[in-house]
Design a protein around this motif. Sequence first.
Motif, PDB file in Angstrom:
ATOM      1  N   GLU A  62       0.783  -1.230   0.000  1.00  0.00           N
ATOM      2  CA  GLU A  62       0.000   0.000   0.000  1.00  0.00           C
ATOM      3  C   GLU A  62       0.822   1.290   0.000  1.00  0.00           C
ATOM      4  OE1 GLU A  62      -3.206   0.144  -0.299  1.00  0.00           O
ATOM      5  OE2 GLU A  62      -3.538  -2.023  -0.211  1.00  0.00           O
ATOM      6  N   CYS A  63       2.042   1.250   0.508  1.00  0.00           N
ATOM      7  CA  CYS A  63       2.754   2.496   0.816  1.00  0.00           C
ATOM      8  C   CYS A  63       3.939   2.724  -0.106  1.00  0.00           C
ATOM      9  CB  CYS A  63       3.253   2.469   2.257  1.00  0.00           C
ATOM     10  SG  CYS A  63       1.962   2.171   3.492  1.00  0.00           S
ATOM     11  N   THR A  64       4.296   3.982  -0.271  1.00  0.00           N
ATOM     12  CA  THR A  64       5.499   4.342  -1.010  1.00  0.00           C
ATOM     13  C   THR A  64       6.543   5.004  -0.112  1.00  0.00           C
ATOM     14  OG1 THR A  64       4.481   6.431  -1.677  1.00  0.00           O
ATOM     15  CG2 THR A  64       4.300   4.583  -3.213  1.00  0.00           C
ATOM     16  N   SER A  65       6.225   5.164   1.161  1.00  0.00           N
ATOM     17  CA  SER A  65       7.197   5.615   2.150  1.00  0.00           C
ATOM     18  C   SER A  65       7.009   4.749   3.387  1.00  0.00           C
ATOM     19  CB  SER A  65       6.993   7.094   2.492  1.00  0.00           C
ATOM     20  OG  SER A  65       7.943   7.524   3.446  1.00  0.00           O
ATOM     21  N   ILE A  66       7.975   3.865   3.630  1.00  0.00           N
ATOM     22  CA  ILE A  66       7.834   2.836   4.654  1.00  0.00           C
ATOM     23  C   ILE A  66       8.971   2.956   5.659  1.00  0.00           C
ATOM     24  CG2 ILE A  66       7.753   0.343   5.084  1.00  0.00           C
ATOM     25  CD1 ILE A  66       6.845   0.040   2.132  1.00  0.00           C
ATOM     26  N   THR A  67       8.628   2.892   6.941  1.00  0.00           N
ATOM     27  CA  THR A  67       9.635   2.848   7.992  1.00  0.00           C
ATOM     28  C   THR A  67       9.504   1.529   8.736  1.00  0.00           C
ATOM     29  OG1 THR A  67       9.680   5.247   8.299  1.00  0.00           O
ATOM     30  CG2 THR A  67      10.476   3.902  10.123  1.00  0.00           C
ATOM     31  N   LEU A  68      10.611   0.826   8.872  1.00  0.00           N
ATOM     32  CA  LEU A  68      10.659  -0.421   9.634  1.00  0.00           C
ATOM     33  C   LEU A  68      11.348  -0.105  10.953  1.00  0.00           C
ATOM     34  CD1 LEU A  68      11.744  -2.865   6.775  1.00  0.00           C
ATOM     35  CD2 LEU A  68       9.444  -2.100   7.402  1.00  0.00           C
ATOM     36  N   ASP A  69      10.568   0.011  12.002  1.00  0.00           N
ATOM     37  CA  ASP A  69      11.051   0.541  13.278  1.00  0.00           C
ATOM     38  C   ASP A  69      11.208  -0.581  14.308  1.00  0.00           C
ATOM     39  OD1 ASP A  69      11.763   2.458  15.206  1.00  0.00           O
ATOM     40  OD2 ASP A  69       9.696   2.583  15.917  1.00  0.00           O
ATOM     41  N   ASN A  70      12.459  -0.891  14.660  1.00  0.00           N
ATOM     42  CA  ASN A  70      12.737  -1.899  15.691  1.00  0.00           C
ATOM     43  C   ASN A  70      12.041  -3.225  15.414  1.00  0.00           C
ATOM     44  OD1 ASN A  70      14.471  -0.568  17.773  1.00  0.00           O
ATOM     45  ND2 ASN A  70      12.771   0.898  17.794  1.00  0.00           N
ATOM     46  N   ILE A  71      12.168  -3.690  14.188  1.00  0.00           N
ATOM     47  CA  ILE A  71      11.520  -4.946  13.807  1.00  0.00           C
ATOM     48  C   ILE A  71      12.252  -6.136  14.422  1.00  0.00           C
ATOM     49  CG2 ILE A  71      10.937  -6.468  11.877  1.00  0.00           C
ATOM     50  CD1 ILE A  71       9.202  -3.966  12.014  1.00  0.00           C
TER      51      ILE A  71
END
Length: 392
Positions: A62-71
């Motif tokens: 769905e997104c074009t700006s993704i942040t993967l935070d502390n996965i």
Amino acid sequence: MLFSNIPKLALLGYLTAQRVSGEVVPLDSNATSIASPPALASTTATPCICTEWSQISPAVAECTSITLDNIQAPASSAIILTKLKTGTSVTFSGTTTFGFTNSSQFRPIQIAGNNVTIQGAPGSIIDGGGPQYWDGLGSNGGLPKPGQFMKVQITNNSILKDLYIQNYPSHGINLAGVINSTVQNIVLNNSLGDAPNNISNGLSAAHNSDGFNVGNSVNLLLKDCKVWNQDDCVVVSDSSNVTVRNVFCSGSHGLSIAGGGTGPGHDIENIIFEDSVVTNSTNGLRIKTDFNATGSVVNVMFSNINLSNIKNYGIDIQQDYLNGGSTGIPSNGVHVADIRFLNVKGLVVPAAMNYYILCGNGSCENFIFEGVDIQGGGDTSSCNYPEGGCPE
């Protein structure tokens, strides 16, 4: 807009609608109430800031700006970013970790995209959990370990940058099928694997921990990277128009070309290694072609390279390579030509050779050494090509 002629109920509804959606919601025909405001589901849709592994797949869709935070990826659960929309930006933030996965087929991070940006936020760390796997054997045996910690296939002005990766189990970043793209400011730190552990039989615990494996790539710039590891720092195969610039390598097998294979398509051309440092390593600069293989290695330049504390060979070109040991008898199925060493300087240890060149019969052509000065080797250098012998 003047509000004096609007009934109070309608005015209150209008202002509420503005606060909820940011847009005017039309009044009904009696001008005494408003239509229901838009459903709030759109504001709570698929999160583009992911804090759980399970959120990544829908975010990619769905997104074009993704942040993967502390996965914290569970066991056997890869971070799969292979269906990124064109132009997507992905940022690794905080600390990324992976559950123990006892499989050589597991690829913890998989990336593919067109005109995408993959980057790390300041202070972010991607930790591969290497000490859980390291046994001094790497991919040659022992405990099955995830291979190719990060597999990357990016194209059309994509960029991979600003990542700090530590303790990866085996091979580091596999740049396979990368086209017209840049990789920059990547740190691969496997220095913890230099020391033996209680199951490595006195060997460095980490093994086969290649930094960057470049294959089947065209028009790639790899620059401003640092690698602490126990195998090839950067190795290029089956690629063209690749520049490796300003790379620091420690503990590695050096800056390498791996040429040849079975059948057609094993050609390497227009490769530049420049403005780099190789230290505390087995080899400095190396071209290795597989024994009884076919293919070509043409137009390669090593320029402005500083070597120090090299254990085996300062410059090494050999056509007898086999994984796990060389034959000592070169084959000539891989054509190696137009190889230039310009301003390559440094020191090897007393037990090492400054130069070792072993070419097959008639398969090497046009090697140029200018401003090359490697010293320190107590073992006599050996070069069966060029006809004049080793550079010294």
